[in-house]
Design a protein around this motif. Structure first.
Motif, PDB file in Angstrom:
ATOM      1  N   ALA A  77       0.836  -1.195   0.000  1.00  0.00           N
ATOM      2  CA  ALA A  77       0.000   0.000   0.000  1.00  0.00           C
ATOM      3  C   ALA A  77       0.869   1.243   0.000  1.00  0.00           C
ATOM      4  N   GLY A  78       0.365   2.297  -0.620  1.00  0.00           N
ATOM      5  CA  GLY A  78       1.103   3.540  -0.700  1.00  0.00           C
ATOM      6  C   GLY A  78       1.228   4.201   0.658  1.00  0.00           C
ATOM      7  N   ILE A  83      -4.480   2.099   6.258  1.00  0.00           N
ATOM      8  CA  ILE A  83      -4.682   0.715   6.674  1.00  0.00           C
ATOM      9  C   ILE A  83      -3.372   0.126   7.191  1.00  0.00           C
ATOM     10  N   GLU A  84      -3.411  -0.334   8.425  1.00  0.00           N
ATOM     11  CA  GLU A  84      -2.233  -0.936   9.050  1.00  0.00           C
ATOM     12  C   GLU A  84      -2.269  -2.456   9.008  1.00  0.00           C
ATOM     13  N   GLY A 203     -12.463   5.771   9.225  1.00  0.00           N
ATOM     14  CA  GLY A 203     -11.396   6.153  10.130  1.00  0.00           C
ATOM     15  C   GLY A 203     -10.786   4.999  10.894  1.00  0.00           C
ATOM     16  N   ARG A 204     -10.843   3.792  10.327  1.00  0.00           N
ATOM     17  CA  ARG A 204     -10.290   2.608  10.991  1.00  0.00           C
ATOM     18  C   ARG A 204      -8.985   2.199  10.315  1.00  0.00           C
ATOM     19  N   GLY A 205      -8.040   1.711  11.113  1.00  0.00           N
ATOM     20  CA  GLY A 205      -6.751   1.313  10.571  1.00  0.00           C
ATOM     21  C   GLY A 205      -6.609  -0.180  10.350  1.00  0.00           C
ATOM     22  N   VAL A 206      -7.585  -0.958  10.812  1.00  0.00           N
ATOM     23  CA  VAL A 206      -7.549  -2.415  10.683  1.00  0.00           C
ATOM     24  C   VAL A 206      -8.910  -2.880  10.187  1.00  0.00           C
ATOM     25  N   TRP A 207      -8.902  -3.810   9.226  1.00  0.00           N
ATOM     26  CA  TRP A 207     -10.173  -4.421   8.849  1.00  0.00           C
ATOM     27  C   TRP A 207     -10.085  -5.938   8.917  1.00  0.00           C
ATOM     28  N   VAL A 208     -11.253  -6.541   9.179  1.00  0.00           N
ATOM     29  CA  VAL A 208     -11.360  -7.991   9.344  1.00  0.00           C
ATOM     30  C   VAL A 208     -12.453  -8.514   8.433  1.00  0.00           C
ATOM     31  N   GLU A 209     -12.124  -9.527   7.661  1.00  0.00           N
ATOM     32  CA  GLU A 209     -13.107 -10.220   6.831  1.00  0.00           C
ATOM     33  C   GLU A 209     -13.163 -11.666   7.281  1.00  0.00           C
ATOM     34  N   LYS A 210     -14.371 -12.207   7.389  1.00  0.00           N
ATOM     35  CA  LYS A 210     -14.521 -13.582   7.858  1.00  0.00           C
ATOM     36  C   LYS A 210     -15.379 -14.378   6.886  1.00  0.00           C
ATOM     37  N   ALA A 227       0.367  -7.634   3.100  1.00  0.00           N
ATOM     38  CA  ALA A 227       0.429  -7.614   4.566  1.00  0.00           C
ATOM     39  C   ALA A 227      -0.792  -8.251   5.218  1.00  0.00           C
ATOM     40  N   ALA A 228      -1.350  -9.264   4.584  1.00  0.00           N
ATOM     41  CA  ALA A 228      -2.519  -9.944   5.152  1.00  0.00           C
ATOM     42  C   ALA A 228      -2.104 -10.820   6.330  1.00  0.00           C
TER      43      ALA A 228
END
Length: 393
Positions: A77-78, A83-84, A203-210, A227-228
């Protein structure tokens, strides 16, 4: 010209008129080396030759157009990206993946989404990959293997992408999937980029997919999502088999009965999920989470999980996940309603199966020691003890 030998083919085969098939020798060759063919047969042979050249040229053209490049790892990512962490929760269905997702979603810096099932539709071959069934035979199976080998997305990729964007209430993003030919790499990266956009907008730095069965598609997520990280939820096999069987009986007209209607189907899927998790042991981007320990001591397990994700643990993750779960359920997913309630322990395994059935099931289950070295017998009574994840020392 259909005279014997007129095609210019190399010996020992010569072409003849169909009426010459009964001759003893043609052009000095024995009769068994002569292939009778009429005008229609010659056209079929010609079509096969032309078709082979066309397919060969098409394959070469696809590679020149960038198919091989699409198989390379996703670019990072740039610097402007917020996104962290990108995290996928996987595991055998009915292993507690929804609960783990809801607990993570209760964190103030985590954005989570309903199940997408998208990558499995992009790649395809779901019955073989996720359910462990035999590969499709005939032309259909050959076509699938050829397509996947070339790195091409299935025909359902675009409709599936549009469905996911509508379910996320972002229909304006449906146009972001493009490219001809549409490759698996481009299709997966389009989803990742849009999940980034949605999380950044919140405004979130982490996302979760399930999507639990993404355990069957890990190589595509590892390659095309920068970076997954992956959380593998491991629950004792006896508990999972009982839960799958119960779901199939309670929902006879759903995919539960179709995919898990027989006990042997449930065992095969659980074993396949465990094998997929075992193949990632030792990789720092994979975390193997002991579900039995999570339900017994949620705060301790979540604190360790947050440390691995490089986020601060928040006590509300262990208590307020019910409200977070509301945002993760799609209409019609009534089998997930229990995630909003406090965790309960129930011995369905002994309630649903006789002692003989229990013994046969336990004999067929893969050993939990492959993924949880400190685990005990894979029984509903004992369950695994302790926790190991790929990044632990």
């Amino acid at each position: 010209d259909r005279r014997p030998g007129a095609t210019g083919l190399r010996r020992p085969v010569r072409w003849t008129r169909a009426g010459d098939a009964d001759c003893k020798r043609v052009g000095g060759l024995p009769a068994h080396a002569v292939v009778p063919v009429g005008a229609a047969g010659a056209r079929v042979v010609g079509a096969w030759i032309v078709g082979a050249w066309v397919v060969g040229a098409w394959v070469v053209g696809m590679r020149v157009a960038g198919i091989d490049a699409d198989r390379s790892p996703a670019p990072p990512a740039g610097p402007e990206s917020l996104i962290e962490r990108r995290c996928f929760v996987v595991g055998c269905p009915r292993s507690g993946t929804t609960l783990v997702q809801a607990m993570l979603a209760a964190h103030s810096d985590v954005m989570s989404f309903p199940e997408t099932k998208y990558v499995s539709e992009v790649v395809g071959d779901y019955p073989r990959r996720a359910l462990g069934r035999p590969a499709s035979a005939g032309v259909r199976g050959l076509r699938t293997r050829l397509r996947v080998g070339l790195g091409l997305a299935s025909r359902t990729a675009v409709p599936s992408f549009r469905r996911v964007m509508r379910e996320l209430d972002r229909p304006e993003l449906t146009s972001t999937l493009h490219g001809r030919p549409l490759t698996i790499a481009r299709a997966v990266r389009a989803l990742v980029e849009n999940l980034d956009r949605i999380a950044e907008g919140a405004g979130r730095g982490v996302w979760v997919e399930k999507t639990p069965t993404y355990y069957a598609y890990l190589e595509y997520l590892e390659r095309h999502c920068d970076a997954a990280r992956f959380v593998h939820v491991i629950r004792p096999g006896a508990d999972v088999i009982a839960s799958l069987t119960d779901a199939a009986r309670r929902h006879p007209n759903s995919f539960w009965a179709r995919d898990f209607g027989r006990v042997e189907d449930c065992v095969r899927v659980w074993n396949r999920a465990i094998e997929a998790s075992a193949s990632r042991v030792g990789r720092p981007e994979h975390y193997l989470l002991d579900f039995a320990r999570l339900t017994a001591d949620p705060a301790t397990v979540l604190r360790d999980l947050c440390r691995w994700l490089d986020i601060e643990f928040e006590p509300g993750m262990a208590t307020d996940y019910g409200r977070a779960a509301e945002r993760l359920l799609l209409p019609g997913e009534h089998w997930k309603a229990g995630v909003r309630e406090p965790v309960r322990t129930e011995d369905k395994f002994r309630r649903l199966f006789s002692e003989d059935e229990q013994a046969r099931i336990l004999e067929q289950l893969a050993p939990l020691a492959a993924v949880l070295p400190d685990s005990g017998p894979a029984t509903a009574a004992e369950g695994p003890r302790g926790r190991r994840h790929a990044g632990s020392s």
